[in-house]
Design an enzyme around this catalytic site. Structure first.
Site, mmCIF file in Angstrom:
data_model
loop_
_atom_site.group_PDB
_atom_site.id
_atom_site.type_symbol
_atom_site.label_atom_id
_atom_site.label_comp_id
_atom_site.label_asym_id
_atom_site.label_seq_id
_atom_site.Cartn_x
_atom_site.Cartn_y
_atom_site.Cartn_z
ATOM 1 N N THR A 239 0.826 -1.207 0.000
ATOM 2 C CA THR A 239 0.000 0.000 0.000
ATOM 3 C C THR A 239 0.863 1.261 0.000
ATOM 4 O O THR A 239 1.961 1.245 0.538
ATOM 5 C CB THR A 239 -0.860 -0.037 1.283
ATOM 6 O OG1 THR A 239 -1.770 -1.119 1.152
ATOM 7 C CG2 THR A 239 -1.626 1.238 1.519
ATOM 8 N N ARG A 267 -13.934 -7.827 -0.043
ATOM 9 C CA ARG A 267 -13.323 -7.369 1.217
ATOM 10 C C ARG A 267 -12.763 -5.940 1.064
ATOM 11 O O ARG A 267 -12.168 -5.589 0.063
ATOM 12 C CB ARG A 267 -12.194 -8.338 1.578
ATOM 13 C CG ARG A 267 -11.393 -7.952 2.814
ATOM 14 C CD ARG A 267 -10.103 -7.264 2.449
ATOM 15 N NE ARG A 267 -9.252 -7.034 3.618
ATOM 16 C CZ ARG A 267 -8.217 -6.199 3.611
ATOM 17 N NH1 ARG A 267 -7.923 -5.521 2.524
ATOM 18 N NH2 ARG A 267 -7.471 -6.035 4.693
ATOM 19 N N VAL A 268 -12.983 -5.136 2.072
ATOM 20 C CA VAL A 268 -12.431 -3.778 2.101
ATOM 21 C C VAL A 268 -11.536 -3.668 3.323
ATOM 22 O O VAL A 268 -11.903 -4.120 4.412
ATOM 23 C CB VAL A 268 -13.569 -2.722 2.166
ATOM 24 C CG1 VAL A 268 -12.998 -1.325 2.332
ATOM 25 C CG2 VAL A 268 -14.439 -2.795 0.909
ATOM 26 N N GLY A 269 -10.362 -3.078 3.137
ATOM 27 C CA GLY A 269 -9.421 -2.936 4.245
ATOM 28 C C GLY A 269 -9.558 -1.614 4.967
ATOM 29 O O GLY A 269 -10.598 -0.941 4.896
ATOM 30 N N ASP A 270 -8.498 -1.248 5.641
ATOM 31 C CA ASP A 270 -8.512 -0.045 6.477
ATOM 32 C C ASP A 270 -8.252 1.238 5.700
ATOM 33 O O ASP A 270 -8.641 2.320 6.144
ATOM 34 C CB ASP A 270 -7.439 -0.170 7.565
ATOM 35 C CG ASP A 270 -6.059 -0.325 6.946
ATOM 36 O OD1 ASP A 270 -5.909 -1.161 6.017
ATOM 37 O OD2 ASP A 270 -5.133 0.384 7.360
ATOM 38 N N THR A 290 -0.385 1.168 6.932
ATOM 39 C CA THR A 290 -0.246 0.024 6.041
ATOM 40 C C THR A 290 -0.052 -1.232 6.877
ATOM 41 O O THR A 290 0.648 -1.195 7.899
ATOM 42 C CB THR A 290 0.920 0.199 5.060
ATOM 43 O OG1 THR A 290 1.091 -1.027 4.326
ATOM 44 C CG2 THR A 290 2.226 0.546 5.747
ATOM 45 N N GLY A 291 -0.680 -2.310 6.465
ATOM 46 C CA GLY A 291 -0.569 -3.549 7.238
ATOM 47 C C GLY A 291 -1.850 -4.345 7.103
ATOM 48 O O GLY A 291 -2.626 -4.125 6.170
ATOM 49 N N GLY A 293 -5.247 -4.791 7.374
ATOM 50 C CA GLY A 293 -6.274 -3.783 7.581
ATOM 51 C C GLY A 293 -7.280 -4.103 8.671
ATOM 52 O O GLY A 293 -7.780 -3.197 9.352
HETATM 53 N N1 ASP Z 1 -3.770 -2.107 4.803
HETATM 54 C C1 ASP Z 1 -4.087 -2.626 3.502
HETATM 55 C C2 ASP Z 1 -5.363 -3.430 3.582
HETATM 56 O O1 ASP Z 1 -5.547 -4.134 4.552
HETATM 57 C C3 ASP Z 1 -3.003 -3.487 2.932
HETATM 58 C C4 ASP Z 1 -1.638 -2.896 2.964
HETATM 59 O O2 ASP Z 1 -1.354 -2.027 3.762
HETATM 60 O O3 ASP Z 1 -0.806 -3.306 2.145
HETATM 61 O O4 ASP Z 1 -6.124 -3.400 2.656
#
Ligand code: ASP
Length: 375
Positions: A239, A267-270, A290-291, A293
């Site tokens: 990300t 699916r939707v992340g953070d 980032t991480g 989510g």
């Molecule tokens: N945080 C993002 C998600 O969970 C993924 C990422 O940070 O690479 O969608």
């Protein structure tokens, strides 16, 4: 009696005026009152702010052993170019929102990063993009999720913020809104990269899930398996995110992503969730995360860090560490954040072996890092 009436007639509107101006003064006082973190929202002295920018290109198991020198060079060049794009905007007096958008657009076009072109694949073989932007001056925000045809999701998020009455649009509706405001549309094959496709195939095999056909318009499969530096394990979270402080003292944050490899069920992340992966307020700070989510959503990571700054008076670095190292690390909430505050503090914190990251402040030198042991 008549004179008395006249006086009353004059006095009533006068009293009303005094009352109104009293309200106006106290409203002004409220917005310009220094907070516990120091004088971070004053309208005066704004021109004295030195601009600052911090960005990330994802956190994860990024180790020297898994990176070729050429790949490392390319990542560093990509981060430097994005930093420069933001610096150019800020240096000519542009807004933090403009700087965030300019830098993220570059990263979205860079196939190395998991955003725009280069986004990871969902389990069904599509790319579904999420993005958000927030303006700390106005506390307005825009976000999109599961976008499939807009070249620059960050610009779409900005359009949601500035040209719609909403904060979050999803799926085909978000792409339709992009078309209605004239944002460039691309076929799914635009986002295709071989290394992300190989990552999907490996991940689906690992999870014993069916492997979809190569997307229409994708280049033919290479003869030999792509031995690129990418595997699902090591660069899972690519990300991108940017936070900036402009000379007027206003902060902004933006994040753009393809989400997680082999994600399912839309699916939707953070990243597009305001307060989770993205947040900005002149009262406290601007954050992009980032991480994984799911952890960032449940722990409202971005807003919690800013709340620690705002209500506890914590230093930005301490607040970021409190959430990333103390709260998330013990529960394996892998990831990291970048941060900037209106008083010029900059920070990053990550609990993974590496995070692609860069920062710079007016008159200073660019600092670019990938691995944990770099400053
Ligand atoms: N945080 C993002 C998600 O969970 C993924 C990422 O940070 O690479 O969608």
């Amino acid at each position: 009696m008549q004179l008395f009436r006249k006086r009353i007639a004059l006095a009533v509107p006068l009293a009303f005026l005094v009352l109104i101006s009293g309200f106006a003064v106290s409203a002004e006082a409220q917005t310009s009152r220094p907070t516990m973190t120091g004088p971070i929202t004053p309208r005066q002295n704004r021109s004295q702010h030195k601009w600052a920018v911090v960005l990330h290109g994802g956190a994860g198991v990024i180790e020297r052993s898994s990176m070729t020198p050429e790949a490392e060079k390319e990542y560093r060049a990509g981060l430097a170019a994005a930093l420069q794009a933001a610096a150019t905007v800020l240096d000519r007096g542009g807004s933090s929102v403009d700087a965030v958008e300019a830098a993220i657009r570059l990263l979205e076009d860079n196939p190395l990063f998991n955003a725009g072109r280069g986004a990871v694949f969902a389990a069904d073989g599509t790319n579904q993009l999420d993005a958000a932007i927030m303006d700390g001056r106005t506390m307005t925000a825009g976000a999109v999720a599961d976008v499939m045809h807009t070249r620059h999701p960050i610009s779409l998020a900005r359009a949601v913020m500035e040209k719609s009455p909403h904060v979050l649009l999803v799926g085909p509706g978000a792409d339709a809104f992009a078309r209605s405001v004239g944002l460039e549309q691309v076929p799914q094959s635009f986002y295709f990269t071989e290394h992300r496709w190989q990552s999907l195939v490996q991940e689906l095999k690992r999870e014993h899930l069916p492997i979809p056909a190569r997307p229409a318009g994708a280049p033919p499969a290479p003869q030999h398996e792509a031995a690129f530096f990418e595997t699902p394990e090591n660069h899972k979270y690519g990300t991108v995110g940017v936070v900036a402080l402009d000379r007027a003292g206003n902060v902004a944050a933006g994040t753009s992503t393809g989400g997680l490899t082999a994600k399912r069920w839309d699916r939707v992340g953070d990243s597009p969730i305001i307060g989770a992966g993205t947040y900005a307020s002149n009262e406290s700070c601007a954050i992009s995360g980032t991480g994984i989510g799911e952890y960032f959503i449940r722990y409202t990571v971005a807003r919690t860090i800013c709340a620690l700054v705002q209500y506890k008076g914590m230093k930005l670095q301490d607040a970021a560490d409190a959430v990333i190292q103390k709260q998330l690390a013990p529960i394996h909430g892998d990831g990291g954040v970048i941060a900037v505050a209106p008083d010029g503090q900059m920070a990053w914190s990550f609990n993974t072996p590496g995070m692609f990251r860069a920062k710079m402040t007016e008159g200073g030198k660019a600092e670019i890092g990938i691995y944990r042991d770099e400053p």
